[in-house]
Write an enzyme that holds these catalytic residues in place. Structure first.
Site, PDB file in Angstrom:
ATOM      1  N   ARG B  27      16.653  10.670 -61.152  1.00 30.94           N
ATOM      2  CA  ARG B  27      17.025   9.332 -61.657  1.00 30.94           C
ATOM      3  C   ARG B  27      18.297   8.788 -61.003  1.00 30.94           C
ATOM      4  O   ARG B  27      19.057   8.043 -61.633  1.00 30.94           O
ATOM      5  CB  ARG B  27      17.207   9.328 -63.184  1.00 30.94           C
ATOM      6  CG  ARG B  27      15.931   9.558 -63.955  1.00 30.94           C
ATOM      7  CD  ARG B  27      16.114   9.175 -65.421  1.00 30.94           C
ATOM      8  NE  ARG B  27      14.990   9.648 -66.217  1.00 30.94           N
ATOM      9  CZ  ARG B  27      13.850   8.972 -66.389  1.00 30.94           C
ATOM     10  NH1 ARG B  27      13.713   7.781 -65.842  1.00 30.94           N
ATOM     11  NH2 ARG B  27      12.878   9.476 -67.111  1.00 30.94           N
ATOM     12  N   ARG B  31      20.047   3.560 -64.646  1.00 30.84           N
ATOM     13  CA  ARG B  31      20.865   2.708 -65.499  1.00 30.84           C
ATOM     14  C   ARG B  31      22.355   2.999 -65.480  1.00 30.84           C
ATOM     15  O   ARG B  31      23.144   2.165 -65.920  1.00 30.84           O
ATOM     16  CB  ARG B  31      20.348   2.798 -66.952  1.00 30.84           C
ATOM     17  CG  ARG B  31      19.108   1.942 -67.191  1.00 30.84           C
ATOM     18  CD  ARG B  31      18.888   1.767 -68.688  1.00 30.84           C
ATOM     19  NE  ARG B  31      18.294   2.961 -69.266  1.00 30.84           N
ATOM     20  CZ  ARG B  31      18.383   3.284 -70.560  1.00 30.84           C
ATOM     21  NH1 ARG B  31      19.090   2.526 -71.399  1.00 30.84           N
ATOM     22  NH2 ARG B  31      17.786   4.370 -71.019  1.00 30.84           N
ATOM     23  N   ARG B  40      17.653  -4.902 -62.354  1.00 38.01           N
ATOM     24  CA  ARG B  40      16.729  -4.788 -63.492  1.00 38.01           C
ATOM     25  C   ARG B  40      16.727  -6.086 -64.307  1.00 38.01           C
ATOM     26  O   ARG B  40      15.675  -6.556 -64.750  1.00 38.01           O
ATOM     27  CB  ARG B  40      17.176  -3.580 -64.332  1.00 38.01           C
ATOM     28  CG  ARG B  40      16.658  -3.455 -65.735  1.00 38.01           C
ATOM     29  CD  ARG B  40      15.281  -2.867 -65.804  1.00 38.01           C
ATOM     30  NE  ARG B  40      14.851  -2.777 -67.208  1.00 38.01           N
ATOM     31  CZ  ARG B  40      14.618  -3.824 -67.990  1.00 38.01           C
ATOM     32  NH1 ARG B  40      14.747  -5.041 -67.521  1.00 38.01           N
ATOM     33  NH2 ARG B  40      14.234  -3.658 -69.239  1.00 38.01           N
ATOM     34  N   ASP B  77       7.731   4.931 -61.832  1.00 36.54           N
ATOM     35  CA  ASP B  77       7.653   5.631 -63.110  1.00 36.54           C
ATOM     36  C   ASP B  77       6.588   6.713 -62.999  1.00 36.54           C
ATOM     37  O   ASP B  77       5.669   6.609 -62.183  1.00 36.54           O
ATOM     38  CB  ASP B  77       7.301   4.651 -64.238  1.00 36.54           C
ATOM     39  CG  ASP B  77       7.446   5.316 -65.591  1.00 36.54           C
ATOM     40  OD1 ASP B  77       8.600   5.518 -66.016  1.00 36.54           O
ATOM     41  OD2 ASP B  77       6.426   5.682 -66.198  1.00 36.54           O
ATOM     42  N   TYR B 154       1.093  11.339 -72.785  1.00 36.36           N
ATOM     43  CA  TYR B 154       1.381   9.944 -73.147  1.00 36.36           C
ATOM     44  C   TYR B 154       0.099   9.143 -73.368  1.00 36.36           C
ATOM     45  O   TYR B 154       0.044   8.276 -74.231  1.00 36.36           O
ATOM     46  CB  TYR B 154       2.208   9.279 -72.050  1.00 36.36           C
ATOM     47  CG  TYR B 154       3.640   9.753 -71.978  1.00 36.36           C
ATOM     48  CD1 TYR B 154       4.596   9.282 -72.885  1.00 36.36           C
ATOM     49  CD2 TYR B 154       4.049  10.657 -71.014  1.00 36.36           C
ATOM     50  CE1 TYR B 154       5.919   9.703 -72.819  1.00 36.36           C
ATOM     51  CE2 TYR B 154       5.374  11.083 -70.937  1.00 36.36           C
ATOM     52  CZ  TYR B 154       6.304  10.605 -71.843  1.00 36.36           C
ATOM     53  OH  TYR B 154       7.607  11.018 -71.780  1.00 36.36           O
TER      54      TYR B 154
END
Lengths: 355, 355
Positions: B27, B31, B40, B77, B154
């Site tokens: 990552r 963020r 973003r 992702d 998921y």
């Protein structure tokens, strides 16, 4: 005291022979039971339930009415100590625990004191005395606490977290402060479990729910060390020393050998390793408690029976196995599935012993 | 194609000598970087960012401007495949992934088809081509996918979960159905990674984020088996066979030896075990990538340096180490701390090699 009618659980913890494998279920008094939800409703809140000895006794006994369980466990929460220290524990509906006053600074930590076992925590001792009386010796009663590390996780973060990085950062940046906090908590847990022994608990369990979030060196320094200190304190108490102690660090399967050296009687094992491997790791030093995947309880009865037998076969025909799930039972489980599990463990446990 | 100026990462994956230990960070485009948050914001949503090749390229390159990282990883992702299968992926602000159309029944599973790599997933290939061009050979580019097990978690749950018990129950109650789903996903992931190789990826990684939730037998049957099948498929492709493959099952440290036998080049290691133990477990068959506790990035620079050196010392002066965190970097981390880490790994990695 009434004589114990079923001592399978205590015998297994002492690694003595038993007629079959004893079983209890983490969170056996819990939301999957409609009668629990009804009492919880009457109590108004989770803490209202936990802090009322009559309600706590009522829900502790509920699963024993349905299933042939071999132990009762005090209905309570792992976070009673920080609540009694004044942090203000609450559970929002459907959420995890929350503290109104998290602990962050040196001043916060300096203020913490071991709670009074006849004061703030008297409700726990009252509940144990009442449950013990109402059990009439049917099965032994387990008392418990959260581990210092796990209590500290919530106290510093103020709530649940994926990584409890706030406490971890404190451990790295201000190790003295972290050790001061953990030391106070270890003293509190030791006093708490000694008081539970005096109030009637017949076995004691320490839940180190978040020990497995630590790397190996940190696990030894910040989690295991303090659990070992509690075991030492219990061994030095004339009454508590008679009680078997079970340590359970979730996700810490690689540390079982070190944990077995603390002098505890047994270790909890989660479902991510074969219990045969855990048995080899502890080399006969302790009993083991576990380790069915709790998600199996969502499968159909034939699967539950097969998977339960797989755990029993994995441990094999050796003394010292207490059957349990590898973590707490979840609210969606059909109570009928728990009966399937308990009966299969007892039936197959008997068969196993004839081999 | 432009010649690669920094091949430390690829050499380490091949277990060849390097001047220092290469590092990248899971990552790394994320963020914690203000410039990422700005892009973003412009993109409007996470999927708007991931599905726009220009934006994806922009954020992929951002961390390379700040830090001397030894690899770039496609910004995307792990759940692009199920989204392309029509399940409707979205990310609510501050929440995890959600699928509008979870997969539950035999009919749902029968409908699933391998997505078109030049259709629904073309944006991924376009992003890779663009990033590869914009990199000008500075460092190699990593492509990736979620593992079949993790995608299925998921897809069946419809969102994140503590235990993904819905898929687990399917595995136990309807194993044929679960295998059908995992088989379709393994085919899709293999096609996806082969297409990524053709589009310019120079190494491929499979993230098995939830493999560690399985017991040992289930891990082999439902997670590892399908990753092994993908490795086989990649090895059978004339272009993809040249790319090193990294497998990463979080929380599955006890399975490293079996994972190393799949024919992959390297394994990711989380922070809950010593990387020295991981190195012994894989017995020189594969390189290792890891394994600093991501929470260390919240500590102060001296601690970051010390803990980074501890990981480097634990692996020792052997070929085949790619430094990384044991899991993704979190949003609260100060970007200056990443510079501290990257520089220390390179500096100390050089020192280590002179011993």
């Amino acid at each position: 005291m009434t004589e114990l009618k079923n001592d399978r659980f205590l015998r297994a913890l002492r690694r003595e022979a038993t007629d079959t494998t004893p079983i209890w279920v983490m969170r056996q008094a819990g939301r999957y039971l409609p009668e629990y939800r009804a009492t919880r409703e009457r109590a108004g809140s989770f803490m209202g339930l936990a802090q009322n000895p009559e309600y706590a006794c009522e829900v502790t006994l509920q699963p024993l009415e349905r299933f042939e369980l071999d132990a009762a466990i005090l209905f309570s929460d792992i976070l009673t100590i920080p609540d009694a220290m004044g942090l203000g524990l609450s559970f929002a509906q459907g959420e995890g625990p929350q503290f109104a006053h998290p602990v962050r600074t040196a001043a916060d930590i300096a203020k913490l004191a071991v709670p009074d076992m006849d004061g703030e925590l008297r409700y726990v001792m009252d509940a144990l005395r009442l449950i013990r009386r109402e059990l009439h010796g049917r099965v032994p009663l387990i008392g418990f606490s959260g581990s210092p590390w796990t209590l500290a996780c919530y106290m510093v973060e103020g709530q649940g977290s994926k990584d409890f990085a706030t406490l971890k950062a404190m451990c790295w940046n201000e190790p003295k402060l972290a050790h001061q906090l953990l030391d106070t908590l270890a003293q509190a847990v030791a006093h708490y479990l000694i008081a539970q022994a005096a109030a009637g608990a017949q076995a004691l369990m320490i839940f180190d729910t978040w020990g497995g979030l630590l790397g190996p060196a940190s696990f030894r320094e910040f989690s295991l060390r303090y659990m070992a200190r509690i075991v030492d304190a219990l061994k030095a108490d004339p009454q508590a020393r008679e009680l078997p102690i079970v340590l359970f660090s979730k996700g810490a399967g690689q540390h079982l050998a070190e944990m077995a050296d603390t002098g505890c009687a047994a270790l909890g094992v989660d479902w991510t390793m074969d219990i045969s491997a855990a048995r080899l790791a502890v080399a006969g030093k302790v009993a083991l408690q576990g380790n069915l995947d709790p998600a199996v309880m969502r499968a159909n009865p034939d699967v539950i029976r097969r998977e339960a037998r797989a755990v029993l076969d994995s441990y094999g025909n050796h003394p010292g196995h207490v059957f349990n799930l590898g973590h707490g039972i979840t609210p969606e489980v059909d109570p009928a599935h728990v009966k399937v599990l308990v009966d299969e463990v007892h039936d197959y446990g008997r068969t196993l012993r004839t081999r």
